[in-house]
Structures are given as C-alpha cells and as structure tokens.
Design a protein around this motif. Structure first.
Motif, PDB file in Angstrom:
ATOM      1  N   LYS A   1     -13.976  12.103  -4.466  1.00 56.39           N
ATOM      2  CA  LYS A   1     -14.207  10.660  -4.461  1.00 56.39           C
ATOM      3  C   LYS A   1     -15.720  10.358  -4.440  1.00 56.39           C
ATOM      4  O   LYS A   1     -16.220   9.534  -5.202  1.00 56.39           O
ATOM      5  N   VAL A   2     -16.434  11.039  -3.553  1.00 55.16           N
ATOM      6  CA  VAL A   2     -17.876  10.803  -3.437  1.00 55.16           C
ATOM      7  C   VAL A   2     -18.586  11.222  -4.727  1.00 55.16           C
ATOM      8  O   VAL A   2     -19.494  10.537  -5.204  1.00 55.16           O
ATOM      9  N   MET A   3     -18.144  12.332  -5.304  1.00 54.56           N
ATOM     10  CA  MET A   3     -18.749  12.788  -6.556  1.00 54.56           C
ATOM     11  C   MET A   3     -18.526  11.768  -7.675  1.00 54.56           C
ATOM     12  O   MET A   3     -19.420  11.487  -8.469  1.00 54.56           O
TER      13      MET A   3
ATOM     14  N   VAL B   1     -19.054  16.173   8.586  1.00 54.29           N
ATOM     15  CA  VAL B   1     -18.161  15.021   8.397  1.00 54.29           C
ATOM     16  C   VAL B   1     -18.606  13.885   9.312  1.00 54.29           C
ATOM     17  O   VAL B   1     -18.704  12.727   8.895  1.00 54.29           O
ATOM     18  N   GLU B   2     -18.908  14.223  10.552  1.00 52.71           N
ATOM     19  CA  GLU B   2     -19.351  13.220  11.515  1.00 52.71           C
ATOM     20  C   GLU B   2     -20.660  12.566  11.052  1.00 52.71           C
ATOM     21  O   GLU B   2     -20.837  11.348  11.149  1.00 52.71           O
ATOM     22  N   ARG B   3     -21.541  13.389  10.517  1.00 47.44           N
ATOM     23  CA  ARG B   3     -22.835  12.878  10.063  1.00 47.44           C
ATOM     24  C   ARG B   3     -22.641  11.886   8.908  1.00 47.44           C
ATOM     25  O   ARG B   3     -23.202  10.787   8.916  1.00 47.44           O
ATOM     26  N   ALA B   4     -21.800  12.259   7.958  1.00 48.38           N
ATOM     27  CA  ALA B   4     -21.536  11.380   6.810  1.00 48.38           C
ATOM     28  C   ALA B   4     -20.932  10.064   7.275  1.00 48.38           C
ATOM     29  O   ALA B   4     -21.309   8.987   6.814  1.00 48.38           O
ATOM     30  N   GLU B   5     -20.002  10.176   8.211  1.00 48.71           N
ATOM     31  CA  GLU B   5     -19.357   8.958   8.706  1.00 48.71           C
ATOM     32  C   GLU B   5     -20.367   8.035   9.372  1.00 48.71           C
ATOM     33  O   GLU B   5     -20.363   6.817   9.164  1.00 48.71           O
ATOM     34  N   ASN B   6     -21.249   8.607  10.172  1.00 45.27           N
ATOM     35  CA  ASN B   6     -22.264   7.801  10.852  1.00 45.27           C
ATOM     36  C   ASN B   6     -23.167   7.077   9.867  1.00 45.27           C
ATOM     37  O   ASN B   6     -23.453   5.897  10.029  1.00 45.27           O
ATOM     38  N   ILE B   7     -23.609   7.789   8.848  1.00 47.56           N
ATOM     39  CA  ILE B   7     -24.489   7.153   7.863  1.00 47.56           C
ATOM     40  C   ILE B   7     -23.756   6.003   7.177  1.00 47.56           C
ATOM     41  O   ILE B   7     -24.289   4.908   7.026  1.00 47.56           O
ATOM     42  N   ALA B   8     -22.505   6.258   6.806  1.00 42.35           N
ATOM     43  CA  ALA B   8     -21.728   5.220   6.133  1.00 42.35           C
ATOM     44  C   ALA B   8     -21.583   3.998   7.033  1.00 42.35           C
ATOM     45  O   ALA B   8     -21.677   2.857   6.576  1.00 42.35           O
ATOM     46  N   ARG B   9     -21.374   4.240   8.299  1.00 39.61           N
ATOM     47  CA  ARG B   9     -21.199   3.124   9.236  1.00 39.61           C
ATOM     48  C   ARG B   9     -22.486   2.313   9.369  1.00 39.61           C
ATOM     49  O   ARG B   9     -22.478   1.087   9.330  1.00 39.61           O
ATOM     50  N   PHE B  10     -23.622   3.016   9.497  1.00 35.79           N
ATOM     51  CA  PHE B  10     -24.903   2.306   9.596  1.00 35.79           C
ATOM     52  C   PHE B  10     -25.115   1.411   8.377  1.00 35.79           C
ATOM     53  O   PHE B  10     -25.498   0.251   8.500  1.00 35.79           O
TER      54      PHE B  10
ATOM     55  N   THR C   1     -27.353   7.857   0.595  1.00 35.94           N
ATOM     56  CA  THR C   1     -26.011   8.089   0.079  1.00 35.94           C
ATOM     57  C   THR C   1     -25.950   9.174  -0.988  1.00 35.94           C
ATOM     58  O   THR C   1     -25.204  10.137  -0.871  1.00 35.94           O
ATOM     59  N   PHE C   2     -26.757   9.014  -2.040  1.00 37.78           N
ATOM     60  CA  PHE C   2     -26.577   9.891  -3.199  1.00 37.78           C
ATOM     61  C   PHE C   2     -27.775  10.784  -3.506  1.00 37.78           C
ATOM     62  O   PHE C   2     -27.766  11.497  -4.493  1.00 37.78           O
ATOM     63  N   ASP C   3     -28.819  10.715  -2.698  1.00 42.00           N
ATOM     64  CA  ASP C   3     -30.018  11.486  -3.010  1.00 42.00           C
ATOM     65  C   ASP C   3     -29.774  12.978  -2.760  1.00 42.00           C
ATOM     66  O   ASP C   3     -29.621  13.420  -1.634  1.00 42.00           O
ATOM     67  N   ARG C   4     -29.748  13.746  -3.861  1.00 42.69           N
ATOM     68  CA  ARG C   4     -29.494  15.174  -3.748  1.00 42.69           C
ATOM     69  C   ARG C   4     -30.645  15.909  -3.078  1.00 42.69           C
ATOM     70  O   ARG C   4     -30.481  16.990  -2.533  1.00 42.69           O
ATOM     71  N   ALA C   5     -31.858  15.304  -3.168  1.00 35.59           N
ATOM     72  CA  ALA C   5     -33.034  15.981  -2.606  1.00 35.59           C
ATOM     73  C   ALA C   5     -33.143  15.756  -1.100  1.00 35.59           C
ATOM     74  O   ALA C   5     -33.934  16.401  -0.433  1.00 35.59           O
ATOM     75  N   TYR C   6     -32.356  14.832  -0.590  1.00 36.23           N
ATOM     76  CA  TYR C   6     -32.372  14.596   0.857  1.00 36.23           C
ATOM     77  C   TYR C   6     -31.176  15.326   1.480  1.00 36.23           C
ATOM     78  O   TYR C   6     -30.024  14.976   1.229  1.00 36.23           O
ATOM     79  N   PRO C   7     -31.440  16.332   2.304  1.00 34.97           N
ATOM     80  CA  PRO C   7     -30.352  17.212   2.768  1.00 34.97           C
ATOM     81  C   PRO C   7     -29.252  16.484   3.524  1.00 34.97           C
ATOM     82  O   PRO C   7     -28.112  16.936   3.529  1.00 34.97           O
ATOM     83  N   ASN C   8     -29.578  15.366   4.184  1.00 38.33           N
ATOM     84  CA  ASN C   8     -28.568  14.698   4.994  1.00 38.33           C
ATOM     85  C   ASN C   8     -27.961  13.461   4.344  1.00 38.33           C
ATOM     86  O   ASN C   8     -27.385  12.619   5.011  1.00 38.33           O
ATOM     87  N   SER C   9     -28.102  13.337   3.018  1.00 38.37           N
ATOM     88  CA  SER C   9     -27.441  12.216   2.354  1.00 38.37           C
ATOM     89  C   SER C   9     -25.927  12.406   2.449  1.00 38.37           C
ATOM     90  O   SER C   9     -25.445  13.532   2.636  1.00 38.37           O
ATOM     91  N   ILE C  10     -25.199  11.302   2.320  1.00 33.53           N
ATOM     92  CA  ILE C  10     -23.739  11.386   2.430  1.00 33.53           C
ATOM     93  C   ILE C  10     -23.186  12.419   1.464  1.00 33.53           C
ATOM     94  O   ILE C  10     -22.363  13.261   1.825  1.00 33.53           O
ATOM     95  N   ILE C  11     -23.657  12.400   0.235  1.00 34.13           N
ATOM     96  CA  ILE C  11     -23.101  13.315  -0.764  1.00 34.13           C
ATOM     97  C   ILE C  11     -23.346  14.765  -0.365  1.00 34.13           C
ATOM     98  O   ILE C  11     -22.458  15.619  -0.487  1.00 34.13           O
ATOM     99  N   ASN C  12     -24.538  15.049   0.164  1.00 36.30           N
ATOM    100  CA  ASN C  12     -24.805  16.425   0.587  1.00 36.30           C
ATOM    101  C   ASN C  12     -24.010  16.806   1.832  1.00 36.30           C
ATOM    102  O   ASN C  12     -23.533  17.931   1.943  1.00 36.30           O
ATOM    103  N   CYS C  13     -23.876  15.863   2.766  1.00 36.73           N
ATOM    104  CA  CYS C  13     -23.075  16.152   3.962  1.00 36.73           C
ATOM    105  C   CYS C  13     -21.624  16.458   3.591  1.00 36.73           C
ATOM    106  O   CYS C  13     -21.032  17.411   4.092  1.00 36.73           O
ATOM    107  N   VAL C  14     -21.073  15.621   2.698  1.00 37.65           N
ATOM    108  CA  VAL C  14     -19.672  15.820   2.327  1.00 37.65           C
ATOM    109  C   VAL C  14     -19.515  17.142   1.567  1.00 37.65           C
ATOM    110  O   VAL C  14     -18.572  17.897   1.783  1.00 37.65           O
TER     111      VAL C  14
END
Lengths: 483, 323
Positions: B115-117, B16-25, B74-87
C-alpha cells in the motif's frame, strides 16, 4: 458458459487434459465440465484473484524498473494439471524404486564401491565428477539414509511415456509452491474442487518433520531440528522460511550456528543450544569452509567434523550431488538392475554420453536435433536446445563438447506434453514437466501431488522459473472413474 | 529463541511503531493546518524537530513547508526514518523471521508495505489533501499490534515484540513532549488564549491522548499534561506506562522476578522506571522539561544498547575446547 474451450487447439502434442480429438480425458471430464460452466469473465476474475492472493501472501520477488522496486509474483495459472490415478501409481512405485536404488548407490560409492569394481559404472565417470566428494568417503549417515528429500523431474513425451529427466538429490526446491498453490486455489476457486477426489498435499510438513526427527539418535527424545538457509537473498528463501514455519522449527543461518565441545550449537537469547538435525538448504560447497570452499561465509566451520562423528545429522547428506551428475544419471537404470535386480519402472530419457567416442560423433553430427546439457548445471543453464538454436550457438557447443567431452550429455528433443493455460484472454497449450517430492525416512513416501512447471513462452521447452516458467496446482486424482 | 530472530522481531515492532507515530504527527498537524493557515511554516517545522533529524532535513530542503515536511517524513528514501523506509524495514525484518511470527502478521505487514509503495508511486501531492493515507498508516500500527496480540502466543517472541514497541513509543512520546513544550511555553502572550488551548490539545491529539486526558483531568493545564503524558500508569502512550510494560516483558523473557535484576538491561530499565514512578510533574518542570527529557532519552538509549549485548550479540565461543 466459457467459450474458451471451443477455440482450444490441442495441436500435435500429448495434452494432459484433452485427447487428440479435443474431447477431455476421462480424468479431466468433471473439471472440464465445471470450468466450461463458468463464463469467460468469471475465469478471468478467479485468475486475477489468485494473483492478488499470492501478492498479499508475499510469495514474490522484486523487480527494479525504477527507484521503487515492484513486487512480482511467480506466474501462476489457475487451471489445474491433472494426474490420473493409474499414472500416479506408476509414478509412485517408479520413484520409490529409483530412490531406493540411488540411496544404495550412494552408500556403495562412498563405501565399498562394489558397483565400480563390478564395472557396471566406469570408475573414471565417478571420480571425475565435480560433485563427487572424497571427504564423504567412509561416512555412515544416520540410519543409512543419504537422500532424505528428493524432487525428481518427470516429463511426458509425445506417445504418453513418462520419463525421468533429472533426479535432484541435493537441495531440490519448489515444494512450498505445491502447498501454497493449493492454498490459493482453495481460497480463490473453491467450487472447482468438489467431488473430484483430489488428493491432499497438506501433510507434507508433518511428514518432513518425521523424516528429519528419524535421523536423531534413539536416546534423544525430542531432537532439536533446524532448517539452515543461506539467507534472505537466496531465491528460495521464502521456501526455507515457509518449511521451518510449517514444521515449527527454527530457521537458522550459518552465523547462528557454532561448533564447540564436539557439537553444533545455535545462539539463542538464553545462551547456546545444541542442534541435532539440520535440514540444510546450502550447497555442499558452502556448508563448511573447513571441509569445502574456504571462502564460504554462509556455512559453519567444523560442521562436517561433527557430522562425521555422528553428533549431528545433515539432510540431505553431503555428497549426494554425485547422483545429480547428468553422466551418472545415464546409469540409473543399470543401478536399479544392479542393486535391486529389477527393471526400471520409470525409464530415463535416452542419453548419449559424449565421453564415449562413438556417441560423441553421433551427437556432433546431430546437434540440430538434440538437447545438449552440461553435466553439473541446473536451473536450465548450460543447455543447448538444438532445434531452437542458431548455427553459431551450435558451433559454440560443439567446441565445448570436443574440449571437455566428460562434461556433456545429449538427449533427443522431447516434445513435452502440454496443458491449457490462460494467456491474453484465451486458452493456449504450453509445455510442462512435473516434479514430485519424495521423502526417505522410516520408509519412502511420495507426496501425492507435485510442482507442475509451465513454459509460459509459446513453444518454449524450458520450464525453469529463472527462465520465465510459471506453475500450476497439480491434482492427483484418488480413483479413476469408470471409463 | 534465536538471537537473530529476537533482534528482528524487536526491530520489526520498533519500525511499525515509528511509522505509526510519524503518520499520527502528520495527521494531527494537517488537522490544525486547516484552521490556522496564517502560521503554516511555523507549524510544520516542529514535526521535523520531533524526529531529532532536523539537520538532515535542512540540508536537503529549503523551507519547512507542508509539502517538504510531508515529503521528507513520508516518502523520502534518503531519510532513514521516513514512513516508507520504516515500513520497508519492518517488512524486511518480518521476512527474516516469517517462521517465528504468524502468517497473519506477515501478510498484514506485507499488504501495508504494498500500500505504501503504491502511494509513493503516486507522489506526495496525492496525500496532501483529501487522502486517508495517514489515517490508514496510523490504524495500521494498531491493527498490527492487535494481530500480534491475537495470533502470536504470548511467549518470548511476543515479549521481544512488545519490548521493542514500548521502547520506541516511550522515546517518541518524550520527543513529542520535548518539542511541543519548547514551542508552547515561551509564548506567554498566548497563555490562556484559544490558540494556546488549541496547541495543547494538539499535543494531546498527537499522542492520541486527548479524550483520555479529558476524562481524567477535564481542563487542560501544562502541569496536568505533563502528569498525563509522562507519569500516567494507565495511558498506553505515557512514558511511565511504556517503561513499565517494557520492564515486564524483559522480566518475562529472562524469568527474573520483578523488583530485582540479573542483567544490565533489567538494572537500567528498573532504575529508570522507579525514577519516573517516584517523580512528579512539579519536580520535572522545576528542573526543566528539556533537561529531563534529554536525560530520559540518554537512558533509553543505554537500555537499548544493554538489550543488544544481553540478547542479540552473543559472541562465539572459541573452538579450542572442541572434541
């Protein structure tokens, strides 16, 4: 004012809400009046709100139609199914009687086997059952209880008779939907409840915890109870987690448990902790690779040995599956007579046993009228609904029956009772069953409610969720009004 | 509590923290983009660098355009730390411990996931202009923390949750500082220019630190920014703050008094906290910001490993002594 009910067609079935002439049954009158006072749009809005609430609560499964999975809820219909007080008294006393007899049967069959010696049930019927567990012979479960949690399937026929369809003494699921359906109804459709005298189902988790704690030895004052799940990929995972949460106990997987020093322990952040009672939601086959299937990775090696020594209690006890065998089912009325010297309050559906030559001939000659079931399948699988099947499928089943007659039973195709459901913007009748939940602890308790499963496909008799079934909130009415 | 549950709650919070950070950046960068169209590509690349996954990005995308970077993060499924994957991972972890956390926590996380989906189905273009999506995800991290604080007893589970959140946050704050600092310092020409000021403010905004910094220091200077983002005791995204709170939670879990240690994670975190606590902006900048942060991240990784071995990876005892 809702116009839906004006168009509703009861048909030639027993309808749980309406009399054959289309007027509401006495027990359903207040509900009917309240529903009818809503506009059609309101009813639809409540239905949509209930579905949204279930989605948000995450009571869902995932459908992969594209790369992104879509979360879907199990279908839920907001028009409650009503059970009146007098029907309920009959159901409750009948279930208590049945569970008492089944528990005595389990004690007997893994002990002295008197019922076989007295030839009330042929020995080969028991010994040939896949679910008979020789490993359990001689085991004395805590307090002499085998079937702590049961979910019995009841159906109602055309003439209004309530039958027992299946006993489900292994790991019956669905009670979480009883509780969550009620919660959703209260949150989205509160005004429909008032003054109807609907009995509460909310103390189930408390009763379940009492039932489980009752199994710990007397000297343990605060026993460690856990729920054992196969894991997140199991279709009933939500329920396992829900029940653990509501009871305030740990939800464990096989890998969280280990056996040493003659006890079962769980791995915690503060080291190993002893476990006293396990509500296991893993089948016998998978619970201990040393006692049952060697290839199981879900279970706990050595668990059965600890259980045999009485150092951990298992609910339900391993071995209860023998009572779920559909051939054994056919003898339950005889068990009630044998152990309790009483007539069964709730009858079985008349059942033909294919291992008996005469009955098999009758079954084979009447496949187009009968429902054929495999003795050890559940979830609506391994089943033939004769009148709805084509010749090819019927012939397939005929071959299977001839090949392995012990494995099949047949029953007349019951015309299950119906309830109104909202579908495509109107009300239509759909077939239902009812699964009440029974706990066997200090005494036998029947939760005043249950899971009403609905066959959502028009005309379908299969209510299982794996086969397109949905559910409804079930209202047991406290007292029947004057009629 | 169960080792497995503790691990899940720890990772739930981290994701959750990781997703929030990415969104903030992303959110902050979009704000800057509005005023500096000229240098757009150069503005988006650092965002990928902050993640430490630039290589992953450059293999699959041609240029660091806003579209590509936002898609990737944000939405790249192939990137493990994208927001969608983090959430999704946060929700999956929550799902395995629904019985240990509160229903409110689960339901909130589930709604965030839905929501993210939904947003993902609408595509990246839907979040590039005039969308509140990133603001919502930013807010979601704070709401989730608030729900956790107010519905979960501050027991062991809560401390594992905070431990995960603080370790993740310390790591993200340090990465952000590393990358921004790297970009900011060499541009000597810009020093003191409005553009320079804008960049430093952006760094503070990226840590939601701008207002609190102003209250404490007023003028923006590199020296004080380091003081604030690394060594502040009271600001919730400062590295020292995060490490201190992580240490408190760790000691609450074990019962070891603060100032001593009984296991490896306590020892490592204690050492790291005192290093920071007794350091200064001068020392850090003199020794090289990048070297300092590199060292810090290495140490945080070892704390994470030590936490795993001490709490989550309890090995089975052989059954030889069984009865």
């Amino acid at each position: 004012m809702s116009m839906y009910f004006n168009e509703y067609d009861v048909g030639s079935f027993f309808d749980e809400m309406f009399l054959p002439d289309g007027t509401p049954r006495d027990s359903a009158k207040p509900l009917f009046e309240r529903l009818r006072s809503l506009s059609d749009g309101e009813l639809m809005r409540y239905q949509a709100a209930a579905e949204k609430a279930l989605l948000h609560m995450g009571i869902t499964f995932r459908v992969y139609s594209d790369q992104q999975g879509i979360e879907k809820i199990f279908p839920f219909d907001i028009i409650p199914r009503i059970v009146n007080a007098s029907d309920w008294v009959r159901i409750e006393t009948g279930l208590k009687q049945r569970i008492e007899a089944l528990n005595l049967f389990l004690n007997d069959i893994y002990g002295e086997k008197k019922i076989l010696k007295d030839k009330v049930i042929p020995e080969h019927v028991i010994l040939s059952a896949k679910t008979y567990r020789p490993v359990c012979e001689g085991i004395k479960p805590a307090r002499g209880i085998w079937c702590h949690i049961t979910g019995t399937d009841l159906v109602r026929g055309e003439d209004g008779t309530i039958y027992v369809l299946e006993d489900n003494l292994r790991t019956p699921s669905g009670v979480s939907y009883v509780l969550e359906n009620r919660r959703v109804m209260k949150n989205t459709f509160p005004r429909v409840f008032s003054n109807l005298g609907v009995r509460s189902v909310s103390d189930y988790p408390g009763k379940l915890l009492d039932t489980l704690q009752h199994l710990a030895p007397d000297h343990i004052t605060s026993p460690e109870v856990v729920v054992l799940t196969p894991g997140i990929f199991n279709s009933a995972y939500f329920e396992h987690s829900f029940l653990a949460q509501q009871m305030g106990v740990e939800l464990v997987e096989g890998r969280d448990l280990t056996v040493f020093d003659g006890h079962v322990h769980m791995r915690t952040t503060h080291g190993f902790k002893r476990v006293d009672v396990i509500y296991r939601r893993i089948d016998d086959d998978f619970i201990d690779p040393e006692a049952f299937r060697e290839d199981s990775v879900l279970g706990v090696p050595g668990l059965i040995e600890v259980y045999r020594e009485g150092r951990v209690a298992l609910a339900n006890a391993p071995g209860t599956g023998i009572a779920d065998d559909k051939v054994v089912y056919a003898y339950v009325e005889k068990m009630i007579r044998y152990y309790l010297d009483q007539d069964a309050i709730l009858p079985n559906v008349p059942t033909y046993l294919c291992w008996e030559d005469k009955e098999r001939e009758h079954v084979l000659a009447n496949l187009d009228k009968l429902v054929v079931k495999a003795a050890n399948e559940s979830g609506g699988y391994g089943m033939l609904i004769g009148p709805h099947a084509d010749d090819e499928t019927r012939n397939e089943f005929a071959d299977k029956i001839r090949e392995n007659p012990r494995n099949y039973i047949a029953q007349p195709t019951l015309s299950l009772s119906r309830v109104p459901v909202i579908t495509d913007g109107r009300l239509e009748g759909r077939h239902v069953d009812l699964r009440p939940y029974i706990l066997y602890g200090k005494d036998i308790y029947v939760l005043p409610g249950g899971l009403t499963r609905v066959a959502l496909k028009k005309g379908s008799l299969v209510v299982n969720s794996s086969q397109g079934g949905g559910s409804k909130d079930t209202w047991v009415i406290a007292e029947d009004g004057p009629s | 509590m169960l080792s497995r549950s503790a691990e899940s709650i720890y990772w739930m919070s981290r994701y959750v923290e990781r997703a929030e950070n990415i969104a903030r950046f992303i959110n902050v960068n979009m704000g800057m983009f509005l005023e500096n169209q000229a240098d757009s590509a150069g503005q988006w690349e650092p965002l990928v660098q902050v993640t430490g996954d630039y290589e992953h990005f450059s293999q699959r995308y041609e240029a660091s355009t806003m579209e590509h970077v936002v898609e990737f993060l944000t939405f790249d499924r192939a990137y493990p730390n994208s927001i969608i994957n983090c959430v999704e991972l946060a929700r999956e972890n929550a799902r395995t411990i629904r019985e240990s956390i509160s229903s409110e926590m689960w339901e909130y996380l589930n709604r965030l996931y839905l929501k993210v989906m939904d947003q993902a189905r609408e595509g990246t273009a839907s979040v590039l202009t005039g969308s509140t999506f990133f603001t919502e995800v930013r807010l979601a991290g704070n709401l989730f923390t608030g729900i956790t604080d107010n519905t979960l007893s501050h027991n062991e589970a809560w401390h594992f949750s905070r431990l995960g959140r603080m370790i993740e946050r310390a790591d993200k704050s340090s990465r952000m500082l590393d990358v921004k600092y790297f970009i900011l310092l060499p541009s000597v020409d810009d020093v003191g220019s409005p553009y320079d000021e804008l960049q430093w403010s952006a760094l503070l905004h990226s840590a939601s630190a701008y207002e609190m910094y102003r209250k404490k220091y007023g003028r923006i200077t590199p020296h004080n920014v380091v003081n604030f983002l690394v060594l502040d005791h009271d600001f919730p995204r400062a590295m020292l703050y995060c490490v201190t709170k992580a240490e408190e939670s760790l000691h609450d879990i074990t019962g070891t008094p603060l100032g001593s240690y009984a296991n490896e994670p306590e020892q490592r975190l204690g050492q790291l906290r005192s290093e920071l606590a007794f350091s200064s902006a001068e020392t850090i900048m003199h020794g090289g910001m990048h070297e300092f942060i590199d060292d810090f991240q290495g140490k945080m990784n070892r704390v994470d490993e030590a936490v795993y071995h001490a709490f989550f990876g309890l090995r089975a005892i052989p059954r030889s002594g069984g009865a």
